[in-house]
Design a protein around this motif. Structure first.
Motif, PDB file in Angstrom:
ATOM      1  N   SER A  81      16.989   7.836  -1.961  1.00 26.55           N
ATOM      2  CA  SER A  81      17.741   6.093  -1.493  1.00 26.55           C
ATOM      3  C   SER A  81      17.124   6.626  -0.169  1.00 26.55           C
ATOM      4  O   SER A  81      18.054   7.861   1.008  1.00 26.55           O
ATOM      5  CB  SER A  81      19.016   5.993  -1.720  1.00 26.55           C
ATOM      6  OG  SER A  81      19.266   5.198  -0.720  1.00 26.55           O
ATOM      7  N   LEU A  82      16.309   6.578   0.743  1.00 27.18           N
ATOM      8  CA  LEU A  82      15.726   6.913   2.126  1.00 27.18           C
ATOM      9  C   LEU A  82      15.544   5.987   3.093  1.00 27.18           C
ATOM     10  O   LEU A  82      14.546   4.399   3.427  1.00 27.18           O
ATOM     11  CB  LEU A  82      14.213   7.068   1.653  1.00 27.18           C
ATOM     12  CG  LEU A  82      13.967   8.317   3.458  1.00 27.18           C
ATOM     13  CD1 LEU A  82      12.809   8.782   2.939  1.00 27.18           C
ATOM     14  CD2 LEU A  82      13.425   7.161   4.098  1.00 27.18           C
ATOM     15  N   ILE A  83      16.440   5.299   4.193  1.00 24.47           N
ATOM     16  CA  ILE A  83      15.841   4.577   5.925  1.00 24.47           C
ATOM     17  C   ILE A  83      15.220   4.978   6.682  1.00 24.47           C
ATOM     18  O   ILE A  83      16.060   6.948   7.137  1.00 24.47           O
ATOM     19  CB  ILE A  83      17.487   4.024   5.693  1.00 24.47           C
ATOM     20  CG1 ILE A  83      16.726   2.589   6.637  1.00 24.47           C
ATOM     21  CG2 ILE A  83      18.483   4.550   5.892  1.00 24.47           C
ATOM     22  CD1 ILE A  83      18.102   1.034   6.230  1.00 24.47           C
TER      23      ILE A  83
ATOM     24  N   ALA B 221       5.276  10.207   1.244  1.00 28.82           N
ATOM     25  CA  ALA B 221       4.157  10.150   0.967  1.00 28.82           C
ATOM     26  C   ALA B 221       4.012   8.354   1.877  1.00 28.82           C
ATOM     27  O   ALA B 221       3.551   8.438   2.874  1.00 28.82           O
ATOM     28  CB  ALA B 221       3.809   9.721   0.185  1.00 28.82           C
ATOM     29  N   ALA B 222       5.194   7.901   1.480  1.00 27.25           N
ATOM     30  CA  ALA B 222       4.823   6.711   1.594  1.00 27.25           C
ATOM     31  C   ALA B 222       5.952   6.426   2.958  1.00 27.25           C
ATOM     32  O   ALA B 222       5.622   5.395   3.325  1.00 27.25           O
ATOM     33  CB  ALA B 222       6.286   5.864   0.294  1.00 27.25           C
ATOM     34  N   ASN B 223       6.591   6.681   3.094  1.00 30.94           N
ATOM     35  CA  ASN B 223       7.243   6.822   4.516  1.00 30.94           C
ATOM     36  C   ASN B 223       6.181   7.248   5.578  1.00 30.94           C
ATOM     37  O   ASN B 223       6.008   6.558   6.460  1.00 30.94           O
ATOM     38  CB  ASN B 223       8.377   7.913   4.335  1.00 30.94           C
ATOM     39  CG  ASN B 223       9.078   7.631   5.683  1.00 30.94           C
ATOM     40  OD1 ASN B 223      10.428   8.122   6.717  1.00 30.94           O
ATOM     41  ND2 ASN B 223       9.275   6.597   6.559  1.00 30.94           N
ATOM     42  N   ALA B 224       5.751   8.236   5.658  1.00 31.55           N
ATOM     43  CA  ALA B 224       4.723   8.497   6.440  1.00 31.55           C
ATOM     44  C   ALA B 224       3.329   7.384   6.045  1.00 31.55           C
ATOM     45  O   ALA B 224       3.245   6.702   7.349  1.00 31.55           O
ATOM     46  CB  ALA B 224       4.035   9.942   6.187  1.00 31.55           C
TER      47      ALA B 224
ATOM     48  N   LEU C 177       0.943  -1.234  -0.069  1.00 35.98           N
ATOM     49  CA  LEU C 177      -0.169  -0.067  -0.086  1.00 35.98           C
ATOM     50  C   LEU C 177       1.110   1.382  -0.245  1.00 35.98           C
ATOM     51  O   LEU C 177       0.447   2.115  -0.316  1.00 35.98           O
ATOM     52  CB  LEU C 177      -0.600   0.099   1.457  1.00 35.98           C
ATOM     53  CG  LEU C 177      -2.018  -1.175   0.681  1.00 35.98           C
ATOM     54  CD1 LEU C 177      -2.722  -0.956   2.662  1.00 35.98           C
ATOM     55  CD2 LEU C 177      -2.856  -1.439  -0.109  1.00 35.98           C
ATOM     56  N   ALA C 178       1.893   1.277   1.223  1.00 38.57           N
ATOM     57  CA  ALA C 178       2.742   2.011   0.482  1.00 38.57           C
ATOM     58  C   ALA C 178       3.185   2.675  -1.339  1.00 38.57           C
ATOM     59  O   ALA C 178       3.525   3.374  -0.905  1.00 38.57           O
ATOM     60  CB  ALA C 178       4.081   2.105   1.335  1.00 38.57           C
TER      61      ALA C 178
ATOM     62  N   THR D  71       6.109  -1.835  13.389  1.00 38.34           N
ATOM     63  CA  THR D  71       7.220  -2.973  14.034  1.00 38.34           C
ATOM     64  C   THR D  71       8.932  -2.430  13.313  1.00 38.34           C
ATOM     65  O   THR D  71      10.114  -2.906  14.144  1.00 38.34           O
ATOM     66  CB  THR D  71       6.835  -4.088  13.374  1.00 38.34           C
ATOM     67  OG1 THR D  71       6.877  -4.536  11.714  1.00 38.34           O
ATOM     68  CG2 THR D  71       5.727  -4.723  14.019  1.00 38.34           C
ATOM     69  N   GLY D  72       8.745  -1.350  12.597  1.00 34.62           N
ATOM     70  CA  GLY D  72      10.284  -0.901  12.500  1.00 34.62           C
ATOM     71  C   GLY D  72      10.124   0.709  11.864  1.00 34.62           C
ATOM     72  O   GLY D  72      11.538   0.787  12.486  1.00 34.62           O
ATOM     73  N   ASN D  73       9.113   0.948  12.284  1.00 35.42           N
ATOM     74  CA  ASN D  73       9.833   2.752  11.624  1.00 35.42           C
ATOM     75  C   ASN D  73       8.468   3.600  12.431  1.00 35.42           C
ATOM     76  O   ASN D  73       7.516   3.007  13.245  1.00 35.42           O
ATOM     77  CB  ASN D  73       9.680   3.284  10.218  1.00 35.42           C
ATOM     78  CG  ASN D  73       8.595   3.364   9.007  1.00 35.42           C
ATOM     79  OD1 ASN D  73       9.121   4.028   8.669  1.00 35.42           O
ATOM     80  ND2 ASN D  73       8.011   2.571   9.295  1.00 35.42           N
ATOM     81  N   GLY D  74       8.199   5.085  12.174  1.00 37.19           N
ATOM     82  CA  GLY D  74       7.635   5.666  12.397  1.00 37.19           C
ATOM     83  C   GLY D  74       7.913   7.084  13.192  1.00 37.19           C
ATOM     84  O   GLY D  74       9.378   7.481  12.979  1.00 37.19           O
ATOM     85  N   ILE D  75       7.329   8.115  12.891  1.00 37.98           N
ATOM     86  CA  ILE D  75       7.683   9.298  13.803  1.00 37.98           C
ATOM     87  C   ILE D  75       8.480   9.794  14.477  1.00 37.98           C
ATOM     88  O   ILE D  75       8.628  10.469  14.787  1.00 37.98           O
ATOM     89  CB  ILE D  75       6.644  10.615  13.290  1.00 37.98           C
ATOM     90  CG1 ILE D  75       5.546  10.609  14.334  1.00 37.98           C
ATOM     91  CG2 ILE D  75       6.568  10.949  11.836  1.00 37.98           C
ATOM     92  CD1 ILE D  75       5.185  11.679  14.317  1.00 37.98           C
TER      93      ILE D  75
END
Length: 587
Positions: A410-412, A79-82, A58-59, A90-94
């Protein structure tokens, strides 16, 4: 069509009644591909106008929709990161940090952003030690490892430089999904269940100060959401709406900052309003080494990206192609190169505001050749030393997006260990990161804890250029797996000619047991070489003969996404990690 043959640890042979030939069966329950490597899961995704590869379908779709609406690759990445912050908590967030490498087609150069947060300004090393007691490292949970979340500021820094749409437009899909809900996918449901059990056990043991907010936000009727269950996060929708309306200041200086300040005061945490208000990201110059004609780029410390580059300058002294992919020689030399790079990583990598490193020397061919001479091809090293002291001068998500204009991102982004500390500020809908667990407690070490200091970071984005042109935007998430994984992707493509999807599908190795960046315990026993079951039994036996301790397992091998740009046609080739839930999409 004949049978596609694979390799199994214990293969069975039969006689084919049609051809009369003896064939070997894999016996692993998986179907056979018609073309390409028999072990590959799928073909690369090809497109010309835009591509997105993320760890959630979905992202990826959100990113493509943003591109189609006229957004840049950066708009789509934000947008995808949000969206992933909502969908893969379980892996990320603001509540976490962010790093990015961006190819800008206008300037025809790479830009790097370090979006990591700092420790509390008002807490000294002595105060931290008094809080955690007589332990050798900072705990992973509760308030001790909390640092300022850097993601939101990083979004706005990146958007200011490379965005086309408004931030309100970029955050709108995540806000809608947070309000209306989305079905939880298989791998994410698995980890959410693990973390519910872990957090409740840790809270009972007194290691997490409070988990009522976590339970109210992330559980459904007292249980972690199961695969296919619809999950909503209205608190996060409200937080993102405030950010969309008020910008980054809404998070760092407005009501959100005041709420975070009040929360930490209430539960005894160190962060205060001034820590949030004083936060800023840093633009940095990516660094590179040339590996067999390809320039491989990483970000400088406080991240661990240069460990991958250090491995490459060692490995360039060996003929990997002649060794054969995942042969005993290949896995041996890769592991030994990793041990050498990680000793330097443990000794020298830290916040550059507190400790500078002579990167030119560290990444020189001369240094790589000298380190390569330390590798004994017949024996696994039980312990190695870090390099010359003159070096000193003073669960995660990865995504990549490319657009029709040639921008590649390239974003992590990560909370560090899994879902983070377990702490959720009142009504905000996200968990704070536990990145501060990576500080050393050893006085005099470059990475020792200090007020207002950025910790050592494991999350690293990567990029490859060829003849000063963008070639591949990629990353492989997963703690200390990341430099090892980056090197495996580079060698899979450069040395073995795999396509961008095959490079990620091939069986991986993960060596653990090197000296930690917290300087907690030097490697003395050679560590453990973890392998996936795709390697052959003869290879495993040969590695054991050379002294490697082998563990066949699944899980620690990270998650990979990549976009490769064909230098002749300009076509994007997208790949996603078969070990996770995501996919690559293009148009």
């Amino acid at each position: 069509m004949g049978l596609s043959l694979g390799t199994a640890t214990e293969a069975s042979t039969i006689v084919d009644d049609v051809t009369g030939k003896t064939v070997t069966l894999r016996e692993d329950g998986r179907g056979d591909r018609v073309v390409g490597a028999p072990w590959a899961t799928r073909s690369p995704v090809l497109a010309m106008n835009g591509m997105a590869a993320t760890s959630h379908p979905l992202a990826s779709q959100v990113a493509i929709d943003i591109l189609k609406d006229g957004g840049s690759a950066m708009d789509a990445a934000i947008a995808a990161n949000a969206a992933i912050g909502l969908m893969e908590p379980t892996g990320n967030g603001i509540g976490g940090d962010l790093f990015a490498i961006v190819w800008d087609p206008k300037t025809e150069k790479l830009h790097g952003l370090n979006g990591s947060g700092r420790s509390a300004k008002g807490q000294t090393l002595a105060q931290l030690k008094a809080k955690i007691g007589d332990v050798s490292q900072i705990p992973n949970w509760g308030t001790p490892p909390v640092t300022v979340p850097g993601t939101v500021d990083a979004w706005f820094e990146l958007h200011k430089k490379f965005g086309k749409l408004s931030m309100a437009q970029n955050l709108a899909p995540a806000i809608t999904y947070a309000k209306q809900g989305f079905p939880v996918t298989e791998v994410i449901a698995y980890y959410m269940d693990i973390y519910q059990k872990r957090y409740e056990k840790l809270h009972k043991a007194g290691e997490i100060e409070e988990i009522a907010n976590y339970q109210a936000t992330f559980l459904i009727n007292g249980k972690a959401p199961a695969e296919g269950q619809v999950f909503k996060n209205p608190d996060l929708a409200n937080t993102l709406s405030q950010i969309a309306k008020g910008g980054r200041d809404a998070f760092y200086q407005g009501e959100i900052a005041k709420t975070m300040d009040a929360y930490f005061k209430r539960i005894g945490g160190p962060l205060r309003y001034e820590d949030f208000a004083n936060h800023s990201s840093t633009w940095v110059a990516p660094v590179s080494v040339n590996y067999r004609g390809y320039d491989v780029w990483e970000l400088p410390p406080n991240g661990q990206g240069i460990a991958a580059l250090q491995m490459l300058i060692v490995l360039e002294n060996f003929n990997l192609k002649a060794m054969g992919h995942n042969s005993a020689d290949y896995l041996h030399v890769m592991t030994e190169a990793k041990k050498l790079a990680f000793e330097d990583r443990a000794r020298f990598y830290a916040d550059p505001d507190y400790q500078n490193i002579n990167l030119d020397y560290l990444l020189s061919k001369q240094y790589g050749k000298a380190r390569a001479k330390l590798i004994d091809m017949n024996s696994a090293a039980t312990q190695v030393e870090h390099g010359d002291p003159k070096l000193i001068e003073g669960d995660t998500i990865y995504l990549t997006v490319a657009d029709a204009n040639g921008m590649m991102v390239s974003l992590i982004q990560s909370n560090y260990r899994g879902m983070g500390t377990g702490l959720v500020a009142d009504g905000l809908g996200f968990i704070f990161q536990n990145r501060g667990a990576q500080y050393s407690l050893t006085k005099g070490h470059p990475n020792v804890y200090s007020p207002a200091k950025r910790p050592f970071h494991t999350i690293i984005p990567a990029f490859i250029t060829k003849d000063n042109k963008p070639y591949m935007s990629f990353g492989l998430m997963g703690g200390a797996m990341q430099p090892q994984g980056h090197v495996q992707m580079v060698t899979n493509i450069v040395d073995f000619g795999m396509n961008v999807q095959q490079a990620g599908d091939a069986a991986r190795f993960h060596h653990k047991g090197s000296t930690s960046p917290t300087w907690e315990g030097r490697m003395k026993d050679g560590g453990v070489l973890e392998l996936e079951s795709g390697v052959t039994a003869s290879t495993v036996k040969e590695l054991q003969k050379r002294g490697h301790k082998i563990h066949i397992t699944s899980g620690p091998f990270g998650g990979y996404q990549a976009i490769l740009k064909d230098l002749q046609t300009g076509v994007y080739h997208g790949a996603s990690e078969m070990r996770k839930d995501g996919q690559a999409q293009g148009y």
